[in-house]
Design an enzyme around this catalytic site. Sequence first.
Site, PDB file in Angstrom:
ATOM      1  CB  SER A  23      11.622   3.773   9.935  1.00 31.69           C
ATOM      2  OG  SER A  23      10.525   2.939   9.696  1.00 31.69           O
ATOM      3  CB  SER A 167       0.028   4.848  13.813  1.00 28.50           C
ATOM      4  OG  SER A 167       0.616   5.455  12.677  1.00 28.50           O
ATOM      5  CG  ASP A 312       5.663  -2.895   8.757  1.00 31.43           C
ATOM      6  OD1 ASP A 312       4.523  -2.652   8.331  1.00 31.43           O
ATOM      7  OD2 ASP A 312       6.531  -2.007   8.917  1.00 31.43           O
ATOM      8  CE  LYS A 339       0.552  -1.450   8.918  1.00 29.71           C
ATOM      9  NZ  LYS A 339       1.416  -0.428   9.465  1.00 29.71           N
ATOM     10  NE  ARG A 343       1.588  -5.159   4.039  1.00 30.92           N
ATOM     11  CZ  ARG A 343       2.492  -4.284   4.428  1.00 30.92           C
ATOM     12  NH1 ARG A 343       2.740  -4.098   5.706  1.00 30.92           N
ATOM     13  NH2 ARG A 343       3.167  -3.580   3.530  1.00 30.92           N
ATOM     14  NE  ARG A 388       6.573  -3.782   5.463  1.00 30.96           N
ATOM     15  CZ  ARG A 388       7.805  -3.288   5.556  1.00 30.96           C
ATOM     16  NH1 ARG A 388       8.854  -4.069   5.410  1.00 30.96           N
ATOM     17  NH2 ARG A 388       8.004  -2.013   5.797  1.00 30.96           N
TER      18      ARG A 388
HETATM   19  C1  S3P Z   1       6.524   3.205   9.705  1.00 28.60           C
HETATM   20  C2  S3P Z   1       5.507   2.895  10.559  1.00 28.60           C
HETATM   21  C3  S3P Z   1       4.600   1.752  10.380  1.00 28.60           C
HETATM   22  C4  S3P Z   1       5.124   0.766   9.327  1.00 28.60           C
HETATM   23  C5  S3P Z   1       5.709   1.427   8.125  1.00 28.60           C
HETATM   24  C6  S3P Z   1       6.832   2.386   8.521  1.00 28.60           C
HETATM   25  C7  S3P Z   1       7.348   4.389   9.994  1.00 28.60           C
HETATM   26  O1  S3P Z   1       3.330   2.226   9.971  1.00 28.60           O
HETATM   27  O2  S3P Z   1       4.073  -0.089   8.922  1.00 28.60           O
HETATM   28  O3  S3P Z   1       6.226   0.441   7.251  1.00 28.60           O
HETATM   29  O4  S3P Z   1       8.426   4.547   9.393  1.00 28.60           O
HETATM   30  O5  S3P Z   1       6.926   5.187  10.835  1.00 28.60           O
HETATM   31  P1  S3P Z   1       2.196   2.641  11.011  1.00 28.60           P
HETATM   32  O6  S3P Z   1       2.583   3.899  11.649  1.00 28.60           O
HETATM   33  O7  S3P Z   1       0.961   2.770  10.158  1.00 28.60           O
HETATM   34  O8  S3P Z   1       2.090   1.493  11.967  1.00 28.60           O
END
Ligand code: S3P
Length: 426
Positions: A23, A167, A312, A339, A343, A388
Amino acid sequence: MSTANVEHFERLRGSVRVPGDKSTSHRALMVSALAEGESTIRGLSPGLDVAATAQIMEQLGATRSVRDDVVTIVGPSGGLHASDDALDCGNSGTTMRLVSGVVSALPGEHRLIGDASLSQRPMDRVAEPLTLMGARIEGQGPRLSAPLRVVGTDVLRGIAYDVPMASAQVKSAILFAALAANSPTTVVEHVRTRPTTEEMFSRAGVSVVSIESGDGRSVTIQPGRPLARNWLVPGDPSQAAFFAVLGCIHPDADIEVLDIDNARERVGYLGVLQRMGATMTLQTRDAMTTLTVRSSQLAATEVHAREIPSVDEVPVLVVAAAAAEGLSSFRDVGELRVKESDRFEGSLALATKLGCRAWSEGDDLFVEGLGSATRFSSFEVDAGLDHRMVMASAVAGCAGEGCSIGAADTVASSYPNFFDDLERLA
Ligand code: S3P
């Protein structure tokens, strides 16, 4: 696509340095490309997802050079511009959603494409707020999946927006577009998700006000161009989760995971494992945490999605639940379905293959644990295009009786050296 055969390892010892946080890596590239002048990034994730973002920032006009562990990004003084070529987001939802926000503010037409997994994922969740801001977004089917056509504009409006699901990607897509809007933007989230975007914006000189209330938070930003910065990317806590669970459920393990980001929205899974009885110590230095995990007898628990907002870490916690004594429940985890693969079904199928009774009711998942990973059955799985699910399966196989994972090279989306690091512990 290659198959990985994972064997049971007798004994696990040693330290792992997981890749730089995915991220933070995506956002460091985007903020640096939007800034004027030279930024540096140390510890960038080596995964293909982040490589897709880097490539797209270059297509939009940033320049990139790499020396040892340092990536240098130079943002053009006149700002980014549309690319004639399609922007290939590969397997990466974060890339597609955050880049949609970035290009909404760039006049012209942008084409965003992805692989077979990404092309099935919902993009309406970002299209709706970005359209309210003034962009035009077209996609496929009712959920506006990729390929996407985004028509950007330099006259975006600031908005106040309640994000309907937990999200960080939706929040961040809006905040990236909001940098170039003509008035402030407020995003309200009812469950606090990772604060990576707003914290990095603030460190890059953007005015950010973040207010928490109950489980949620509102984030208001003033439009503005971020400043160039030197970024240091901490270890990825979501990758550390695989080793944390492995250390707990393996019958003879004592392992250390070095220097991970410890934002509370990211490490909810550690609280879950501690509640289950994990023998674990955490040492924090300079906002990074090193975990030490030893073989533990786990007990079942109830997990709510609020504790793990991006869900995640749920698939690997399902593996922990499969090794625990008693019935575990995972509440309100329907987001698992959208995802890189489904999942929700994948986690149920994995627990079942291990020999557990596992079932779902609505958006809740239930797993009756076997009491020990030594009772896991050996299994075969095809993890589709989901990194994952590859790693969660490998953890189960390594602690249990081994497994065979089809299409295992998908792991390179986020952790190309995962299998090497796993073997080194043996
Ligand atoms: C992420 C947010 C999450 C996560 C992804 C990375 C990010 O997704 O599942 O691996 O970097 O903002 P969501 O926003 O769909 O929850």
